[in-house]
Each structure stands twice: as structure tokens, then as C-alpha cells.
Design a protein around this motif. Structure first.
Motif, PDB file in Angstrom:
ATOM      1  N   VAL A  27       0.851  -1.196   0.000  1.00 57.35           N
ATOM      2  CA  VAL A  27       0.000   0.000   0.000  1.00 57.35           C
ATOM      3  C   VAL A  27       0.882   1.240   0.000  1.00 57.35           C
ATOM      4  N   THR A  28       0.568   2.182  -0.889  1.00 57.84           N
ATOM      5  CA  THR A  28       1.430   3.364  -0.969  1.00 57.84           C
ATOM      6  C   THR A  28       0.700   4.577  -1.530  1.00 57.84           C
ATOM      7  N   PRO A  29       1.048   5.769  -1.034  1.00 55.51           N
ATOM      8  CA  PRO A  29       0.666   6.960  -1.785  1.00 55.51           C
ATOM      9  C   PRO A  29       1.599   7.061  -2.989  1.00 55.51           C
ATOM     10  N   VAL A  30       1.210   7.815  -3.992  1.00 54.71           N
ATOM     11  CA  VAL A  30       2.105   8.006  -5.145  1.00 54.71           C
ATOM     12  C   VAL A  30       2.875   9.304  -4.948  1.00 54.71           C
ATOM     13  N   TYR A  31       4.181   9.171  -4.927  1.00 56.72           N
ATOM     14  CA  TYR A  31       5.061  10.319  -4.784  1.00 56.72           C
ATOM     15  C   TYR A  31       5.925  10.424  -6.033  1.00 56.72           C
ATOM     16  N   TYR A  32       5.785  11.515  -6.742  1.00 57.05           N
ATOM     17  CA  TYR A  32       6.544  11.710  -7.991  1.00 57.05           C
ATOM     18  C   TYR A  32       6.470  10.466  -8.891  1.00 57.05           C
ATOM     19  N   PHE A  33       5.247  10.009  -9.089  1.00 54.97           N
ATOM     20  CA  PHE A  33       4.913   8.929 -10.043  1.00 54.97           C
ATOM     21  C   PHE A  33       5.375   7.534  -9.616  1.00 54.97           C
ATOM     22  N   GLY A  34       5.867   7.401  -8.414  1.00 57.89           N
ATOM     23  CA  GLY A  34       6.304   6.087  -7.962  1.00 57.89           C
ATOM     24  C   GLY A  34       5.781   5.780  -6.570  1.00 57.89           C
ATOM     25  N   MET A  35       6.228   4.631  -6.036  1.00 63.29           N
ATOM     26  CA  MET A  35       5.846   4.278  -4.670  1.00 63.29           C
ATOM     27  C   MET A  35       6.605   5.168  -3.675  1.00 63.29           C
ATOM     28  N   SER A  36       6.129   5.217  -2.442  1.00 62.37           N
ATOM     29  CA  SER A  36       6.806   6.020  -1.415  1.00 62.37           C
ATOM     30  C   SER A  36       8.177   5.410  -1.095  1.00 62.37           C
ATOM     31  N   ALA A  37       9.063   6.243  -0.632  1.00 61.90           N
ATOM     32  CA  ALA A  37      10.398   5.767  -0.240  1.00 61.90           C
ATOM     33  C   ALA A  37      10.298   4.754   0.894  1.00 61.90           C
ATOM     34  N   GLN A  38       9.273   4.929   1.743  1.00 56.71           N
ATOM     35  CA  GLN A  38       9.111   4.003   2.868  1.00 56.71           C
ATOM     36  C   GLN A  38       8.824   2.589   2.379  1.00 56.71           C
ATOM     37  N   LEU A  77       4.083   3.562 -12.085  1.00 56.03           N
ATOM     38  CA  LEU A  77       3.918   2.651 -10.943  1.00 56.03           C
ATOM     39  C   LEU A  77       3.274   1.329 -11.388  1.00 56.03           C
ATOM     40  N   ASP A  78       2.333   1.410 -12.326  1.00 57.82           N
ATOM     41  CA  ASP A  78       1.738   0.186 -12.884  1.00 57.82           C
ATOM     42  C   ASP A  78       2.825  -0.714 -13.471  1.00 57.82           C
ATOM     43  N   MET A  79       3.726  -0.105 -14.236  1.00 57.30           N
ATOM     44  CA  MET A  79       4.819  -0.881 -14.835  1.00 57.30           C
ATOM     45  C   MET A  79       5.731  -1.478 -13.768  1.00 57.30           C
ATOM     46  N   HIS A  80       5.988  -0.687 -12.728  1.00 54.12           N
ATOM     47  CA  HIS A  80       6.845  -1.177 -11.642  1.00 54.12           C
ATOM     48  C   HIS A  80       6.193  -2.391 -10.962  1.00 54.12           C
ATOM     49  N   PHE A  81       4.900  -2.282 -10.668  1.00 54.85           N
ATOM     50  CA  PHE A  81       4.198  -3.409 -10.053  1.00 54.85           C
ATOM     51  C   PHE A  81       4.225  -4.632 -10.989  1.00 54.85           C
ATOM     52  N   ASN A  82       4.033  -4.398 -12.285  1.00 54.93           N
ATOM     53  CA  ASN A  82       4.043  -5.524 -13.241  1.00 54.93           C
ATOM     54  C   ASN A  82       5.379  -6.264 -13.213  1.00 54.93           C
ATOM     55  N   ILE A  83       6.457  -5.529 -13.247  1.00 57.44           N
ATOM     56  CA  ILE A  83       7.773  -6.162 -13.333  1.00 57.44           C
ATOM     57  C   ILE A  83       8.135  -6.847 -12.002  1.00 57.44           C
ATOM     58  N   LEU A  84       7.662  -6.281 -10.903  1.00 59.09           N
ATOM     59  CA  LEU A  84       7.889  -6.928  -9.598  1.00 59.09           C
ATOM     60  C   LEU A  84       7.159  -8.269  -9.545  1.00 59.09           C
ATOM     61  N   THR A  85       5.919  -8.268 -10.029  1.00 64.36           N
ATOM     62  CA  THR A  85       5.133  -9.508 -10.040  1.00 64.36           C
ATOM     63  C   THR A  85       5.843 -10.582 -10.849  1.00 64.36           C
ATOM     64  N   THR A  86       6.335 -10.204 -12.018  1.00 61.22           N
ATOM     65  CA  THR A  86       7.030 -11.165 -12.882  1.00 61.22           C
ATOM     66  C   THR A  86       8.321 -11.648 -12.225  1.00 61.22           C
ATOM     67  N   TYR A  87       9.129 -10.717 -11.775  1.00 55.91           N
ATOM     68  CA  TYR A  87      10.453 -11.074 -11.254  1.00 55.91           C
ATOM     69  C   TYR A  87      10.377 -11.891  -9.972  1.00 55.91           C
ATOM     70  N   LEU A  88       9.467 -11.523  -9.094  1.00 56.73           N
ATOM     71  CA  LEU A  88       9.404 -12.199  -7.788  1.00 56.73           C
ATOM     72  C   LEU A  88       8.392 -13.350  -7.775  1.00 56.73           C
ATOM     73  N   ASN A  89       7.888 -13.707  -8.976  1.00 53.32           N
ATOM     74  CA  ASN A  89       6.922 -14.821  -9.103  1.00 53.32           C
ATOM     75  C   ASN A  89       5.700 -14.634  -8.216  1.00 53.32           C
ATOM     76  N   PHE A  90       5.250 -13.385  -8.077  1.00 47.81           N
ATOM     77  CA  PHE A  90       4.057 -13.160  -7.273  1.00 47.81           C
ATOM     78  C   PHE A  90       2.829 -13.670  -8.010  1.00 47.81           C
ATOM     79  N   ASN A  91       1.839 -14.079  -7.237  1.00 49.85           N
ATOM     80  CA  ASN A  91       0.529 -14.418  -7.772  1.00 49.85           C
ATOM     81  C   ASN A  91      -0.379 -13.234  -7.456  1.00 49.85           C
TER      82      ASN A  91
END
Ligand SMILES: Cc1cc2nc3c(=O)[nH]c(=O)nc-3n(C[C@H](O)[C@H](O)[C@H](O)COP(=O)(O)O)c2cc1C
Length: 123
Positions: A27-38, A77-91
Motif C-alpha cells: 500500500v502506498t501513496p504516489v510520490y513523484y509517479f512512484g511508490m513512497s520511499a518508505q 507505478l503500474d509498470m513497476h508493479f508488473n515487473i515486480l510480479t514477474t520477477y518475484l513470481n508473485f501471484n
């Protein structure tokens, strides 16, 4: 990578919890088009257990909120989530990208309903 994290702090307890979880909700707010630093800081700790996480095929839900309501504001951020799902084998079992959601009263009911339904349908 793929060993005990060199950082000796609570991050190791968090990693242990992640490895015994069925589902992660990012869960994240969008900061400068990406996820939060936290959130990114938490994610970066995954590196110590990369392969173990990849083998778990963890269920994942992504939730982000952003002030603007234009169609491109979530694209990076959509692209970032997509690539994380692929790389980390998330379902991936759900994603809510709430635009025009700078503060609570701005948030459209449809997003709240999506979040409610996602939670209700978790098994
Ligand atoms: C550092 C920072 C960067 C932000 N960047 C963006 C942005 O790129 N696009 C946008 O529409 N809103 C942006 N916002 C607004 C937030 O997305 C929005 O207000 C969010 O709901 C703030 O959540 P918070 O109050 O939990 O920090 C930004 C806010 C902050 C504090």
C-alpha cells in the motif's frame, strides 16, 4: 543476496514474517509517479531472501492512491508493479490504483468498494 541480511535490525524479523505469509498487500501513496520511499525501503530488504521469495509464489495485492486524476499518472507505478510480479513470481490477486484520491473525501466510492470486495474475497 540470498543469505542473511547484513543489516542487523528489525528488517530480518519482517523478512521472516513475509516468508511465512500467504498474501502480501503493498500500500502506498504516489510520490513523484512512484511508490513512497518508505515502501521501497521495505521492498529493498527482500533482496537478502530473493530466491526464497521467488519460490513461494506469494499472493499479492497492490493498492496506491494519488492526487491527480489523469490517465497517465499511474503508468510508471503500474509498470513497476508488473515487473515486480514477474520477477518475484508473485501471484497477483488484486490491484487498486486510486486516482483523484488526494485525501479521504476525494476518494471515489468505487475504489472503496473494490478494496472491500478484495478483502472480503480473501481465502
Ligand atoms: C512527496 C510527494 C510527492 C507527490 N507526488 C505526486 C505526484 O507525482 N502526482 C500526484 O498526483 N500527486 C502527488 N502527490 C500527492 C499524493 O499522491 C497524494 O496527496 C497522496 O494521497 C498523499 O498521501 P499521504 O498524505 O499519505 O502522503 C505527492 C505528495 C507528496 C507528499
Amino acid at each position: 543476496m540470498n543469505g542473511e541480511c547484513i543489516q542487523k535490525d528489525d528488517g530480518n524479523k519482517l523478512l521472516a514474517k513475509i516468508l511465512e505469509s500467504d498474501c502480501l498487500v503493498f500500500v502506498t501513496p504516489v510520490y513523484y509517479f512512484g511508490m513512497s520511499a518508505q515502501l521501497k525501503t521495505v521492498l529493498d530488504r527482500f533482496y537478502a531472501r530473493n530466491m526464497m521469495i521467488q519460490r513461494r509464489h506469494l499472493k499479492v495485492i497492490y493498492i496506491a492512491a494519488v492526487w491527480n486524476d489523469d490517465s497517465t499518472v499511474m503508468s510508471a507505478l503500474d509498470m513497476h508493479f508488473n515487473i515486480l510480479t514477474t520477477y518475484l513470481n508473485f501471484n497477483e490477486i488484486g490491484r487498486i490504483m486510486a486516482r483523484g484520491a488526494g485525501y479521504p473525501s476525494m476518494i471515489r466510492q468505487s475504489y472503496l468498494k473494490m478494496a472491500y470486495d478484495l478483502g472480503k474475497n480473501l481465502k
